[in-house]
Design an enzyme around this catalytic site. Structure first.
Site, PDB file in Angstrom:
ATOM      1  CG  ASN A 283      -7.022  -1.398   1.240  1.00 31.36           C
ATOM      2  OD1 ASN A 283      -6.191  -1.314   0.349  1.00 31.36           O
ATOM      3  ND2 ASN A 283      -6.706  -1.402   2.520  1.00 31.36           N
TER       4      ASN A 283
ATOM      5  CB  CYS B   7      -0.952  -0.006   1.183  1.00 25.76           C
ATOM      6  SG  CYS B   7      -1.875  -1.537   1.314  1.00 25.76           S
TER       7      CYS B   7
ATOM      8  CG  HIS C 208      -3.490   3.083   1.483  1.00 26.61           C
ATOM      9  ND1 HIS C 208      -4.045   2.527   0.356  1.00 26.61           N
ATOM     10  CD2 HIS C 208      -3.483   2.109   2.423  1.00 26.61           C
ATOM     11  CE1 HIS C 208      -4.356   1.261   0.610  1.00 26.61           C
ATOM     12  NE2 HIS C 208      -4.027   0.985   1.863  1.00 26.61           N
TER      13      HIS C 208
HETATM   14  O1  UT7 Z   1      -4.205  -1.365   3.360  1.00 25.87           O
HETATM   15  C1  UT7 Z   1      -3.119  -1.802   4.081  1.00 25.87           C
HETATM   16  C2  UT7 Z   1      -3.242  -1.757   5.492  1.00 25.87           C
HETATM   17  N1  UT7 Z   1      -4.464  -2.298   6.007  1.00 25.87           N
HETATM   18  C3  UT7 Z   1      -5.167  -1.570   6.856  1.00 25.87           C
HETATM   19  O2  UT7 Z   1      -4.814  -0.438   7.110  1.00 25.87           O
HETATM   20  C4  UT7 Z   1      -6.324  -2.219   7.555  1.00 25.87           C
HETATM   21  C5  UT7 Z   1      -6.287  -1.892   9.028  1.00 25.87           C
HETATM   22  N2  UT7 Z   1      -7.265  -2.550   9.825  1.00 25.87           N
HETATM   23  C6  UT7 Z   1      -8.595  -2.324   9.693  1.00 25.87           C
HETATM   24  O3  UT7 Z   1      -9.005  -1.597   8.830  1.00 25.87           O
HETATM   25  C7  UT7 Z   1      -9.532  -2.945  10.703  1.00 25.87           C
HETATM   26  O4  UT7 Z   1      -8.766  -3.588  11.691  1.00 25.87           O
HETATM   27  C8  UT7 Z   1     -10.562  -3.933  10.100  1.00 25.87           C
HETATM   28  C9  UT7 Z   1     -11.575  -3.162   9.288  1.00 25.87           C
HETATM   29  C10 UT7 Z   1      -9.843  -4.950   9.239  1.00 25.87           C
HETATM   30  C11 UT7 Z   1     -11.307  -4.634  11.232  1.00 25.87           C
HETATM   31  O5  UT7 Z   1     -11.958  -3.688  12.044  1.00 25.87           O
HETATM   32  P1  UT7 Z   1     -11.736  -3.687  13.629  1.00 25.87           P
HETATM   33  O6  UT7 Z   1     -12.565  -2.608  14.148  1.00 25.87           O
HETATM   34  O7  UT7 Z   1     -10.262  -3.618  13.904  1.00 25.87           O
HETATM   35  O8  UT7 Z   1     -12.331  -5.082  14.025  1.00 25.87           O
HETATM   36  P2  UT7 Z   1     -11.721  -6.104  15.081  1.00 25.87           P
HETATM   37  O9  UT7 Z   1     -10.826  -7.051  14.389  1.00 25.87           O
HETATM   38  O10 UT7 Z   1     -11.214  -5.366  16.274  1.00 25.87           O
HETATM   39  O11 UT7 Z   1     -13.034  -6.875  15.523  1.00 25.87           O
HETATM   40  C12 UT7 Z   1     -14.074  -6.242  16.277  1.00 25.87           C
HETATM   41  C13 UT7 Z   1     -15.227  -7.187  16.455  1.00 25.87           C
HETATM   42  C14 UT7 Z   1     -14.825  -8.554  16.996  1.00 25.87           C
HETATM   43  O12 UT7 Z   1     -15.903  -9.034  17.766  1.00 25.87           O
HETATM   44  P3  UT7 Z   1     -15.890  -8.939  19.372  1.00 25.87           P
HETATM   45  O13 UT7 Z   1     -14.667  -9.692  19.793  1.00 25.87           O
HETATM   46  O14 UT7 Z   1     -15.819  -7.489  19.694  1.00 25.87           O
HETATM   47  O15 UT7 Z   1     -17.180  -9.593  19.762  1.00 25.87           O
HETATM   48  C15 UT7 Z   1     -14.705  -9.411  15.748  1.00 25.87           C
HETATM   49  O16 UT7 Z   1     -14.923 -10.762  16.007  1.00 25.87           O
HETATM   50  O17 UT7 Z   1     -15.832  -7.441  15.176  1.00 25.87           O
HETATM   51  C16 UT7 Z   1     -15.797  -8.848  14.887  1.00 25.87           C
HETATM   52  N3  UT7 Z   1     -15.521  -8.985  13.462  1.00 25.87           N
HETATM   53  C17 UT7 Z   1     -16.483  -8.968  12.537  1.00 25.87           C
HETATM   54  N4  UT7 Z   1     -17.816  -8.859  12.629  1.00 25.87           N
HETATM   55  C18 UT7 Z   1     -18.531  -8.867  11.489  1.00 25.87           C
HETATM   56  C19 UT7 Z   1     -14.328  -9.102  12.840  1.00 25.87           C
HETATM   57  N5  UT7 Z   1     -14.494  -9.163  11.524  1.00 25.87           N
HETATM   58  C20 UT7 Z   1     -15.817  -9.088  11.298  1.00 25.87           C
HETATM   59  C21 UT7 Z   1     -16.620  -9.083  10.142  1.00 25.87           C
HETATM   60  N6  UT7 Z   1     -17.959  -8.966  10.287  1.00 25.87           N
HETATM   61  N7  UT7 Z   1     -16.094  -9.181   8.899  1.00 25.87           N
END
Ligand code: UT7
Length: 334
Positions: free
Chosen positions: A290, A123, A259
């Site tokens: 993305n 990225c 980005h």
């Molecule tokens: O482009 C290159 C670099 N990449 C990035 O910059 C991406 C950076 N990271 C992100 O954008 C975010 O971390 C994501 C969008 C990928 C994920 O969002 P998040 O807010 O960090 O989610 P998380 O992994 O902290 O998960 C939060 C909650 C969890 O549930 P509990 O434990 O709070 O009950 C996950 O199990 O959301 C749950 N979860 C989902 N729920 C529905 C994780 N993935 C999903 C999903 N759908 N796809």
């Protein structure tokens, strides 16, 4: 010891002359993504800002996508393809070890007098490419550079992985960079943190897959929270350094084009940098997803088309991701 090695010097300054982009035809909605993962349209919109994204067709390659964007950028630049001296292609999804995507793209767009090579900085790749092009033009290593950022991430994502399937997408953007009277590309602030290679990685190498087998084909995996924390904590400082290095302040900016990683990361950066209220900010992720190395030129082209920015405007760019690697600079919009 005899003789002295002669060195070249190039143009005193350079700028982006044109931008072009290509969005594959197929629109993939959150509903379609949710057929394979336990998620919802609402969750994906809230957590990433993505409403829909584009996927290339099965037979459409990274090279095909790159050629389409490159042709638009070349056409708009008015530079003859034969005058291009370097083709740089930022990509991590070209499926061949060799030859590079760049040599094929160069040939197909008629840049037959150009050197050509790929940049593997994920990225951060587009902003790495701008930094390289700027240096090459001003040292005389190149006169006109065609820089393409292109990804077909749909080939390398596991559609059943709920931590990454919804975020990544396909697309291409390209710019032509050439000599100018006044500087159009500020100093590049860049770096890499190899202690975090685990943050965005592949499940296996292709060699491991051949030798040891595996449940499914090697694909990308991401520790989303780790990348998120790093991006929100560190990237505003990097972008600020790029602004400082260019001798500008946030008030001098006409646009912020980061980005397109996640809408929440963009919002956090805007807040952390205290960017002026009402400053146009790229939000192309909503309908493009993305697209890694392609996201910044795609977003820039859309902002120009929508009239959010104009030629000559000053924009702050920053790319960041797998490596972890990052690069940022201030540019004049073509
Ligand atoms: O482009 C290159 C670099 N990449 C990035 O910059 C991406 C950076 N990271 C992100 O954008 C975010 O971390 C994501 C969008 C990928 C994920 O969002 P998040 O807010 O960090 O989610 P998380 O992994 O902290 O998960 C939060 C909650 C969890 O549930 P509990 O434990 O709070 O009950 C996950 O199990 O959301 C749950 N979860 C989902 N729920 C529905 C994780 N993935 C999903 C999903 N759908 N796809």
């Amino acid at each position: 010891m005899s003789g002295r090695i002669g060195q070249r010097t190039g143009a005193p300054a350079c700028r982006i002359l044109s931008v072009g982009s290509f969005r594959p035809a197929r629109v993939v909605t959150n509903a379609e993504i949710c057929e394979r993962i336990d998620s919802s349209d609402e969750w994906i919109r809230e957590r990433s800002g993505i409403i829909e994204r584009r996927y290339a067709a099965r037979e459409e390659s990274v090279v095909d996508l790159g050629v389409q964007a490159a042709r638009v950028a070349l056409e708009r630049s008015g530079v003859d393809p034969g005058a291009i001296s370097m083709v740089l292609v930022a990509t991590v999804t070209h499926p061949l070890q060799t030859p590079s995507a760049a040599v094929e793209i160069a040939f197909r767009v008629g840049a037959t007098n150009a050197a050509a090579t790929d940049i593997s900085s994920a990225c951060a790749g587009f902003c790495y490419g701008l930094g390289l092009a700027d240096s090459m033009i001003r040292t005389g290593a190149a006169e006109y550079v065609l820089l393409v950022g292109v990804e077909k991430l749909s080939d390398w994502v596991n559609p059943d992985d709920r931590s990454s399937a919804f975020i990544f997408a396909d697309g291409a953007g390209a710019v032509v960079i050439g000599p100018s009277d006044t500087p159009g590309i500020g100093p590049t602030i860049w770096g890499a943190d190899g202690s975090q290679t685990d943050a965005i990685n592949m499940t296996q190498t292709l060699i491991q897959y051949r030798n040891e087998g595996g449940e499914i084909f090697p694909h990308l995996v991401m520790k989303g929270q780790q990348v998120f924390r790093w991006a929100v904590g560190e990237m505003p400082k990097v972008a600020q350094r790029a602004l400082d290095a260019a001798g500008l302040t946030a008030d001098d900016l006409d646009a912020f084009i980061p980005h397109q990683a996640n809408m929440r990361i963009t919002d956090a950066m805007v807040r952390a940098m205290r960017l002026p209220e009402g400053l146009p900010v790229a939000r192309d992720i909503a309908t493009t997803g993305n697209t890694s190395a392609a996201s910044i030129p795609l977003a820039m082209d859309r902002m120009l088309a929508d009239g959010e920015i104009r030629s000559g405007d000053i924009a702050l760019l920053i790319g960041f991701g797998a490596g972890l690697a990052f690069a940022s600079q201030v540019v004049r919009v073509p």
